[in-house]
Design a protein around this motif. Sequence first.
Motif, PDB file in Angstrom:
ATOM      1  N   THR A 106      -3.669   2.718  -2.659  1.00  0.00           N
ATOM      2  CA  THR A 106      -3.596   3.607  -1.478  1.00  0.00           C
ATOM      3  C   THR A 106      -2.460   4.625  -0.916  1.00  0.00           C
ATOM      4  OG1 THR A 106      -2.689   1.249  -0.933  1.00  0.00           O
ATOM      5  CG2 THR A 106      -5.054   2.139  -0.242  1.00  0.00           C
ATOM      6  N   ARG A 107      -1.787   4.923  -2.463  1.00  0.00           N
ATOM      7  CA  ARG A 107      -0.509   5.092  -2.012  1.00  0.00           C
ATOM      8  C   ARG A 107      -0.992   6.856  -1.463  1.00  0.00           C
ATOM      9  NH1 ARG A 107       1.380   5.485  -8.424  1.00  0.00           N
ATOM     10  NH2 ARG A 107      -1.554   5.801  -8.176  1.00  0.00           N
ATOM     11  N   HIS A 108      -1.963   7.533  -1.576  1.00  0.00           N
ATOM     12  CA  HIS A 108      -2.257   9.230  -0.912  1.00  0.00           C
ATOM     13  C   HIS A 108      -2.370   8.883   0.582  1.00  0.00           C
ATOM     14  CE1 HIS A 108      -4.350  12.962   0.108  1.00  0.00           C
ATOM     15  NE2 HIS A 108      -5.095  11.953   0.267  1.00  0.00           N
ATOM     16  N   THR A 109      -2.975   7.665   1.274  1.00  0.00           N
ATOM     17  CA  THR A 109      -3.114   7.317   2.394  1.00  0.00           C
ATOM     18  C   THR A 109      -1.945   7.071   3.036  1.00  0.00           C
ATOM     19  OG1 THR A 109      -5.361   6.908   1.901  1.00  0.00           O
ATOM     20  CG2 THR A 109      -4.253   6.108   4.073  1.00  0.00           C
ATOM     21  N   GLU A 110      -1.173   6.186   1.830  1.00  0.00           N
ATOM     22  CA  GLU A 110       0.523   5.341   2.745  1.00  0.00           C
ATOM     23  C   GLU A 110       1.253   6.903   2.867  1.00  0.00           C
ATOM     24  OE1 GLU A 110       1.337   1.273   1.070  1.00  0.00           O
ATOM     25  OE2 GLU A 110      -0.108   1.794  -0.432  1.00  0.00           O
ATOM     26  N   ALA A 111       1.271   7.942   1.700  1.00  0.00           N
ATOM     27  CA  ALA A 111       2.153   8.645   1.813  1.00  0.00           C
ATOM     28  C   ALA A 111       1.595   9.530   3.173  1.00  0.00           C
ATOM     29  CB  ALA A 111       2.472   9.470   0.357  1.00  0.00           C
ATOM     30  N   THR A 112       0.796  10.059   3.251  1.00  0.00           N
ATOM     31  CA  THR A 112      -0.512  10.874   4.651  1.00  0.00           C
ATOM     32  C   THR A 112       0.588   9.927   5.533  1.00  0.00           C
ATOM     33  OG1 THR A 112      -2.082  11.443   2.770  1.00  0.00           O
ATOM     34  CG2 THR A 112      -2.440  11.988   4.933  1.00  0.00           C
ATOM     35  N   LEU A 156     -10.692  12.445   2.518  1.00  0.00           N
ATOM     36  CA  LEU A 156     -11.457  11.238   1.793  1.00  0.00           C
ATOM     37  C   LEU A 156     -10.051  10.079   1.900  1.00  0.00           C
ATOM     38  CD1 LEU A 156     -13.160  10.756  -1.336  1.00  0.00           C
ATOM     39  CD2 LEU A 156     -13.860   9.328   0.599  1.00  0.00           C
ATOM     40  N   HIS A 157      -9.795   8.935   2.054  1.00  0.00           N
ATOM     41  CA  HIS A 157      -8.545   7.863   2.475  1.00  0.00           C
ATOM     42  C   HIS A 157      -9.399   6.495   2.039  1.00  0.00           C
ATOM     43  CE1 HIS A 157      -5.580  10.874   3.809  1.00  0.00           C
ATOM     44  NE2 HIS A 157      -6.170  10.956   4.593  1.00  0.00           N
ATOM     45  N   HIS A 158      -8.403   5.616   1.329  1.00  0.00           N
ATOM     46  CA  HIS A 158      -8.159   4.194   0.870  1.00  0.00           C
ATOM     47  C   HIS A 158      -7.470   3.179   1.683  1.00  0.00           C
ATOM     48  CE1 HIS A 158      -9.819   5.132  -3.456  1.00  0.00           C
ATOM     49  NE2 HIS A 158     -10.599   5.458  -2.705  1.00  0.00           N
ATOM     50  N   PHE A 159      -8.244   3.192   1.890  1.00  0.00           N
ATOM     51  CA  PHE A 159      -7.273   1.654   3.226  1.00  0.00           C
ATOM     52  C   PHE A 159      -7.485   0.227   2.548  1.00  0.00           C
ATOM     53  CE2 PHE A 159      -6.004  -1.535   6.232  1.00  0.00           C
ATOM     54  CZ  PHE A 159      -4.066  -1.400   6.315  1.00  0.00           C
TER      55      PHE A 159
END
Length: 299
Positions: free
Chosen positions: A266-272, A214-217
Amino acid sequence: MSVRALMFGTTGQLAREVLRQADAHHVKLTALSRAEADLSDPEACARRVAEHRPDLVILAAAYTAVDLAETEGVLARRVNAESPGAIARACASAGAALVHFSTDYVFDGAKTSPYAIDDSTHPLNAYGETKLEGERKVLDACPRAVVIRTSWVVSAHGKNFVKTMLRLAAQGQPLKVVDDQFGRPTSAADLAGFMLAQARRWTEASCGDPAFGLHHFANAGETSWRGFAQGIFDLALGPQAPDVGGQKTADRPSPATRPLRGVLDTRHTEATFGIQIRPWREAVAEIVAELQSQEAQSA
Ligand SMILES: NC(=O)c1ccc[n+]([C@@H]2O[C@H](COP(=O)([O-])OP(=O)(O)OC[C@H]3O[C@@H](n4cnc5c(N)ncnc54)[C@H](OP(=O)(O)O)[C@@H]3O)[C@@H](O)[C@H]2O)c1
């Protein structure tokens, strides 16, 4: 070498932006229209994957009529849940990675801070239920799948909030827009650009890579629909922008209940992926400029 991608969808906001940007990202794209792959027929869609054997499948089409889904639940479920599940099984068999898209409407909007990927889901409407079921089916069936939740998608194409607001402003009527629903507007161009920039990583990554799952954008900055409308007018009309009035969700009944705060974290997606997603005003300024240039050319 180019990534060979197969996309479901040609006419939607996201699909059009993927079509527009694929070459620049060295993605060799085959896009299937509804006539070539109807998502109401899960097995036919799965066969398309087996026939094409791409490196990457992009599932950009969906049943997106939020209010109509309340009465067309069977069709919405087939398009948003059963076909994504069948496509995901076909991707797993063909060794293809899969990118699927979902929505902030999987949440109930009761949380006062932004939603992280592992927050509990609780859709309030049929559309959100079918999208959540689709997420689960995709992630269960295909270990090399990514599900990108997004929100308030806009572009210079199709039916969307930016175009509707500019049309209403041109009619010169006083406007009232809902001011108690909050979210993060998202440019379809930015979403497509992010996805295409990661295409190679997804095709080369093994199961378990944090790029999958899962990701958030969504573009940066939360606002209400009223704040979004005011931002659009300010960008399009400058000092001549009309003041937008506020209205409560409760005073504007609709068949489907909407979450009041669908703000995605969206921080998890930005970091990944090592990215920083730009503010929505910057992205929407480009959409407004494109619409104004289209209008100038047709005048
Ligand atoms: N729009 C938003 O605000 C928003 C918000 C959150 C998440 N999302 C998600 O983001 C993704 C992209 O949305 P979008 O804004 O690009 O959607 P969109 O502009 O509404 O386009 C939806 C596309 O799906 C196609 N489609 C619908 N039923 C189909 C079927 N049975 N078979 C084949 N194609 C079918 C439509 O084709 P036709 O042109 O033939 O009808 C259209 O091309 C979707 O997964 C959506 O759920 C969108």
